[in-house]
Design a protein around this motif. Structure first.
Motif, PDB file in Angstrom:
ATOM      1  N   UNK A  78       1.905  -5.538   8.466  1.00  0.00           N
ATOM      2  CA  UNK A  78       1.804  -6.138   9.800  1.00  0.00           C
ATOM      3  C   UNK A  78       3.049  -5.813  10.618  1.00  0.00           C
ATOM      4  N   UNK A  79       4.221  -5.844   9.971  1.00  0.00           N
ATOM      5  CA  UNK A  79       5.455  -5.563  10.717  1.00  0.00           C
ATOM      6  C   UNK A  79       5.508  -4.086  11.147  1.00  0.00           C
ATOM      7  N   UNK A  80       5.177  -3.169  10.229  1.00  0.00           N
ATOM      8  CA  UNK A  80       5.234  -1.741  10.595  1.00  0.00           C
ATOM      9  C   UNK A  80       4.229  -1.436  11.706  1.00  0.00           C
ATOM     10  N   UNK A  81       3.014  -1.980  11.553  1.00  0.00           N
ATOM     11  CA  UNK A  81       1.989  -1.739  12.559  1.00  0.00           C
ATOM     12  C   UNK A  81       2.441  -2.283  13.913  1.00  0.00           C
ATOM     13  N   UNK A 114      -3.513  -0.866  12.731  1.00  0.00           N
ATOM     14  CA  UNK A 114      -3.445  -1.203  11.310  1.00  0.00           C
ATOM     15  C   UNK A 114      -2.481  -0.253  10.614  1.00  0.00           C
ATOM     16  N   UNK A 115      -1.820  -0.751   9.561  1.00  0.00           N
ATOM     17  CA  UNK A 115      -0.954   0.089   8.730  1.00  0.00           C
ATOM     18  C   UNK A 115      -1.395  -0.054   7.284  1.00  0.00           C
ATOM     19  N   UNK A 116      -1.206   1.000   6.509  1.00  0.00           N
ATOM     20  CA  UNK A 116      -1.491   0.964   5.069  1.00  0.00           C
ATOM     21  C   UNK A 116      -0.276   1.485   4.311  1.00  0.00           C
ATOM     22  N   UNK A 117       0.165   0.702   3.336  1.00  0.00           N
ATOM     23  CA  UNK A 117       1.276   1.138   2.486  1.00  0.00           C
ATOM     24  C   UNK A 117       0.755   2.008   1.340  1.00  0.00           C
ATOM     25  N   UNK A 118       1.580   2.951   0.929  1.00  0.00           N
ATOM     26  CA  UNK A 118       1.250   3.817  -0.210  1.00  0.00           C
ATOM     27  C   UNK A 118       2.433   3.838  -1.174  1.00  0.00           C
ATOM     28  N   UNK A 119       2.193   4.416  -2.343  1.00  0.00           N
ATOM     29  CA  UNK A 119       3.196   4.402  -3.407  1.00  0.00           C
ATOM     30  C   UNK A 119       4.407   5.280  -3.097  1.00  0.00           C
ATOM     31  N   UNK A 120       4.285   6.214  -2.164  1.00  0.00           N
ATOM     32  CA  UNK A 120       5.420   7.057  -1.763  1.00  0.00           C
ATOM     33  C   UNK A 120       5.080   7.689  -0.425  1.00  0.00           C
ATOM     34  N   UNK A 121       6.068   8.325   0.176  1.00  0.00           N
ATOM     35  CA  UNK A 121       5.805   9.066   1.408  1.00  0.00           C
ATOM     36  C   UNK A 121       4.789  10.174   1.162  1.00  0.00           C
ATOM     37  N   UNK A 122       4.919  10.874   0.037  1.00  0.00           N
ATOM     38  CA  UNK A 122       3.981  11.950  -0.266  1.00  0.00           C
ATOM     39  C   UNK A 122       2.563  11.428  -0.477  1.00  0.00           C
ATOM     40  N   UNK A 123       2.436  10.259  -1.114  1.00  0.00           N
ATOM     41  CA  UNK A 123       1.101   9.670  -1.303  1.00  0.00           C
ATOM     42  C   UNK A 123       0.477   9.389   0.060  1.00  0.00           C
ATOM     43  N   UNK A 124       1.294   8.919   1.007  1.00  0.00           N
ATOM     44  CA  UNK A 124       0.776   8.640   2.355  1.00  0.00           C
ATOM     45  C   UNK A 124       0.462   9.935   3.097  1.00  0.00           C
ATOM     46  N   UNK A 125       1.363  10.933   2.988  1.00  0.00           N
ATOM     47  CA  UNK A 125       1.221  12.164   3.774  1.00  0.00           C
ATOM     48  C   UNK A 125       0.030  12.992   3.325  1.00  0.00           C
ATOM     49  N   UNK A 126      -0.303  12.964   2.042  1.00  0.00           N
ATOM     50  CA  UNK A 126      -1.369  13.837   1.553  1.00  0.00           C
ATOM     51  C   UNK A 126      -2.765  13.254   1.807  1.00  0.00           C
ATOM     52  N   UNK A 127      -2.858  11.938   2.009  1.00  0.00           N
ATOM     53  CA  UNK A 127      -4.178  11.324   2.147  1.00  0.00           C
ATOM     54  C   UNK A 127      -4.953  11.773   3.401  1.00  0.00           C
ATOM     55  N   UNK A 128      -4.321  11.883   4.582  1.00  0.00           N
ATOM     56  CA  UNK A 128      -5.116  12.349   5.724  1.00  0.00           C
ATOM     57  C   UNK A 128      -5.722  13.746   5.502  1.00  0.00           C
TER      58      UNK A 128
END
Ligand SMILES: *Cc1c(COP(=O)(O)O)cnc(C)c1O
Length: 380
Positions: free
Chosen positions: A64-67, A74-88
Motif C-alpha cells: 500500500x505504501x509503495x503503490x 496496486x503494487x505486488x511484492x516479489x522475492x527479489x528485483x529479478x523475480x519482479x522484473x522477469x514476470x512482465x
C-alpha cells in the motif's frame, strides 16, 4: 483506517500511511507469519485469505505504501528485483515482441538473452534515450511491452519517460520502467505515462542492504496485470513476511536517505568533474551529462545517489583506486546507507559493454567530506 488529511509523500512514508495495528493499536507495523488462514463454518475464506503464497497482511502494508508513493492502483511484492522484473516478460506469449533499453541492469539483460529469447520472446535492445530508434523498433500489433531503466546502470543515462510512453502507446504497447535508481522520491513514472513501475526493493526502498525484494506497481488493473498477479501466486516468487516488514521499516526513512544521497552525490560529482586523474564523471546532475536536460525535467528533488567515475589509465588504474579505498566499501549492490564502489567490467565479465576504466559509486548517507577525502587519497 480513519480518514486522514491530505499530506505530502514525506509524511505518508514516515508514518507508513498512518497505519496502526488493529488488534493492539501498536504504532509499529505488525508481522503476520501465518502461511494459512482458517475457513468459516460455511467453508468460506475469511476476508479472502487462504494461503500466504497468494497474499499476506504484512505484504499489504508495504504494498500500500509503495503503490501510494508511485501513484499506482496496486503494487505486488516479489522475492527479489529479478523475480519482479522477469514476470512482465513471462506474462507475454512466445512470438510477442519487446523493446528493451540497450543499457540496463546486467542480470536482466542476461536473463532476456539466455531465457526469454530461447523461450520465444522476440527482444530488441535499443538506446532508449534515442526516440527515433525506439519508434523504428516498434512493430505495431506484435510489440507488447517497452522496458526502460532510468537513470540506467552504470552510465546513468536518462530516458524521457513521457516521450517513450507516447511511442509505446501509439504502437499499442505498454511501457514498464525500472525506477530502482530514481525511487518515487525523484521520479514518478506512472504520472509521466508509464503503465508499470518496477523496483529492486533490495536497493533504496529498503536502504539497509539487509533485504532482497522486488516490487511491481501498476497504473491500472489491465489483463497483463492480472496475469502478473496470477504468475506471482502460481510461480510462488513471494517475499517472506519478515522481509516485507523490514522493507516497510526501511521505507519510513526513504525520503531522508535519498535526499541526503543526492546531495552528497552532487558534491562528489562536482568535486571530481575536473580532477586530473578522472576522465569523466557520469552523473545526470552535471550539465556535461547527455541526460541532464531530460533529468531536469523528469527528476525532482535531486539526480540520484548513483554516479560513475572513469579513471585515467584504464582498467589497471581503476582497480588500483578501488584497492586503496579505506572508507568506501568494495561491494556490489547500491542504495544503502553505506557507500559502495564496484568495478562493473570485472563483475560483468568479458562480453560486458561497460568501459573497463569505470567505477560505479553508490553514495550513502555518510559525511560527504569523508567520502571525498577517501577518493582523493585513493586517486593520489
Ligand atoms: C539490483 C537491480 C535489479 C535486480 O534486483 P535484485 O533485487 O538484486 O534481484 C534490477 N534492476 C536494477 C536497476 C538493479 O539495480
Amino acid at each position: 483506517m480513519v480518514e486522514r488529511p491530505k499530506t505530502s509523500a514525506w509524511t505518508r512514508a514516515a508514518q507508513a500511511l498512518g497505519w496502526l495495528d488493529p488488534a493492539t493499536n501498536g504504532v509499529a507495523p505488525a508481522i503476520y507469519p501465518s502461511t494459512n488462514y482458517s475457513r468459516t463454518a460455511a467453508y468460506e475464506k475469511h476476508e479472502g485469505r487462504g494461503y500466504t503464497r497468494d497474499d499476506n497482511p504484512t505484504y499489504d502494508q508495504a504494498e500500500a505504501l509503495i503503490s501510494d508513493l508511485e501513484g499506482g492502483s496496486e503494487a505486488l511484492l516479489f522475492a527479489s528485483g529479478m523475480a519482479a522484473a522477469t514476470v512482465p516478460f513471462q506474462a507475454l506469449a512466445p512470438g510477442d515482441h519487446v523493446v528493451v533499453s540497450e543499457i540496463l541492469y546486467f542480470g536482466l539483460r542476461k536473463w532476456l538473452t539466455t531465457v526469454a529469447e530461447p523461450w520465444g520472446l522476440v527482444v530488441d535492445f535499443v538506446p532508449s534515450w534515442d526516440h527515433e530508434a525506439v519508434a523504428r523498433a516498434m512493430r505495431p500489433g506484435q510489440t507488447k511491452l517497452v522496458w526502460v531503466e532510468t537513470p540506467c546502470n552504470p552510465t546513468w543515462d536518462v530516458t524521457d519517460i513521457r516521450a517513450i510512453a507516447d511511442i509505446a502507446h501509439s504502437a499499442g504497447a505498454l511501457l514498464a520502467v525500472d525506477s530502482t535508481a530514481a525511487t518515487p522520491v525523484l521520479t514518478r513514472p506512472l504520472a509521466l505515462g508509464a503503465d508499470l513501475v518496477m523496483h529492486s526493493a533490495s536497493k533504496y526502498l529498503n536502504g539497509h542492504g539487509d533485504v532482497l525484494a522486488g516490487v511491481l506497481v501498476t497504473a491500472q488493473d489491465h489483463a497483463l496485470w492480472q496475469r502478473i498477479r496470477y504468475l506471482r501466486f502460481e510461480g510462488g516468487a513471494v517475499l517472506g513476511p519478515f522481509e516485507a516488514w523490514l522493507l516497510l521499516r526501511g521505507m519510513r526513512t526513504l525520503f531522508l536517505r535519498v535526499t541526503r544521497s543526492c546531495e552528497s552525490a552532487m558534491l562528489i560529482a562536482r568535486h571530481f568533474e575536473a580532477h586530473p586523474k578522472i576522465v569523466a564523471v557520469c552523473y545526470p546532475g552535471l550539465a556535461s551529462h547527455r541526460g541532464h536536460d531530460v533529468a531536469c525535467k523528469q527528476m525532482a528533488g535531486g539526480f540520484g545517489g548513483m554516479l560513475s567515475l572513469r579513471v585515467r589509465g584504464g582498467r589497471e588504474a581503476a582497480l588500483e583506486v578501488v584497492k586503496a579505498l579505506q572508507i568506501i566499501v568494495r561491494a556490489t549492490s547500491l542504495g544503502g546507507v553505506e557507500s559502495l564502489i564496484e568495478h562493473r567490467a570485472s563483475v560483468e565479465g568479458l562480453d560486458s559493454p561497460i568501459p573497463d576504466d569505470l567505477l560505479r559509486l553508490s553514495v550513502g548517507i555518510e559525511d560527504p567530506a569523508d567520502l571525498i577525502a577517501d577518493l582523493e587519497q585513493a586517486l593520489a
